[in-house]
Design an enzyme around this catalytic site. Sequence first.
Site, PDB file in Angstrom:
ATOM      1  N   LYS A 127      97.563   2.965  46.678  1.00  0.00           N
ATOM      2  CA  LYS A 127      98.594   3.363  47.542  1.00  0.00           C
ATOM      3  C   LYS A 127      99.774   4.222  47.144  1.00  0.00           C
ATOM      4  CE  LYS A 127      99.661   5.085  52.092  1.00  0.00           C
ATOM      5  NZ  LYS A 127      98.964   5.902  52.631  1.00  0.00           N
ATOM      6  N   GLY A 177      95.936   8.617  50.245  1.00  0.00           N
ATOM      7  CA  GLY A 177      97.320   9.401  50.286  1.00  0.00           C
ATOM      8  C   GLY A 177      98.361   8.960  50.950  1.00  0.00           C
ATOM      9  N   ALA A 178      99.269  10.067  51.861  1.00  0.00           N
ATOM     10  CA  ALA A 178      99.699   9.799  53.038  1.00  0.00           C
ATOM     11  C   ALA A 178      99.826  11.394  53.495  1.00  0.00           C
ATOM     12  CB  ALA A 178     101.797   9.673  52.571  1.00  0.00           C
TER      13      ALA A 178
END
Length: 246
Positions: free
Chosen positions: A37, A110-111
Amino acid sequence: MPVLIITGTGTEVGKTVATAAVAAAAAAAGRSVAVLKPAQTGVGPAERGDADEVARLAGPVTAQELARFPEPLAPATAALRAGMAPVRPQDVADAAAKLATEHDLVLVEGAGGLLVRLDAAGGTLAEAARLLRAPVLVVASAGLGTLNTTELTARELRSRELDLLGVVIGSWPREADLASRCNLADLPAVAGAPLLGALPEGAGALAPDAFRAAAPTWLAPRLHGDWDAESFTTREAPAPFAEGRG
C-alpha cells in the site's frame, strides 16, 4: 506477472476486499504473496490500514505500507497538509521491485482511482505501473454510472500504453438491479478487457477462514480462481428485451 497493480474506478468500490481476494486465491494456489500500500490516508498510527485488512482476510501474506497520512484526502494533499514527505511513483516501483525478489506475486493497491495524485509533481499509480511494466487490474462498482468511470480508466491506461489485465466487480449486490445485470455484458465491452471476477456483497465481513475458502470462487483462472464469467453472466443477466405486439 510478478507485480500486479490494483486500482479502482473511484473510492468505495471494494478495492481492498478485491485485493484480499486476489491475495487469498494466489496463496491457495501455492504462491507467496506480498501486498504493498503506497499511501494510506485517513488512518491513525495505531489503526488498521488497508494492507493490514488484506493480511487479516487473506492469511499469510507480507503487508507493507510506504507512508501513512492522518487526513482522509488524496495522498499528495494529505502529505502536504501533514508536513510530511509524499510517496513518489519511483518509491512505489522500488519497493514493489524489492518485494518481487522475495515473493511470487506482489499486489500494489492504489488509493482511489488511477490518477489520484501521490505527490505535488503529479505522480500517480499509473506512473508506477509504467516504471514497473506491470499489468493493471481495475476494480469497478456494479451499478449505474460504472460504465463511464470504467471506460475512462481503460482509455487512460491505453493512452499510456499500460496493460489492462481485466475488470473485477468489487461488490455484486444480493439483489442486483437491472443496471447491474446489464453491466455484466457492458463492462468488458467498454473496458476492452475481460471480466475477471465478481465479489459478493458483504464479502469483507466474512470470517477470515470463510473468506479464504470462498475467494477462488469469485475470481477467474487468470487470478487463480475458478469463477466463470460466461456462466455468471448467463445466470445473472436480464432476458433480452422484446417489443410488445399491437
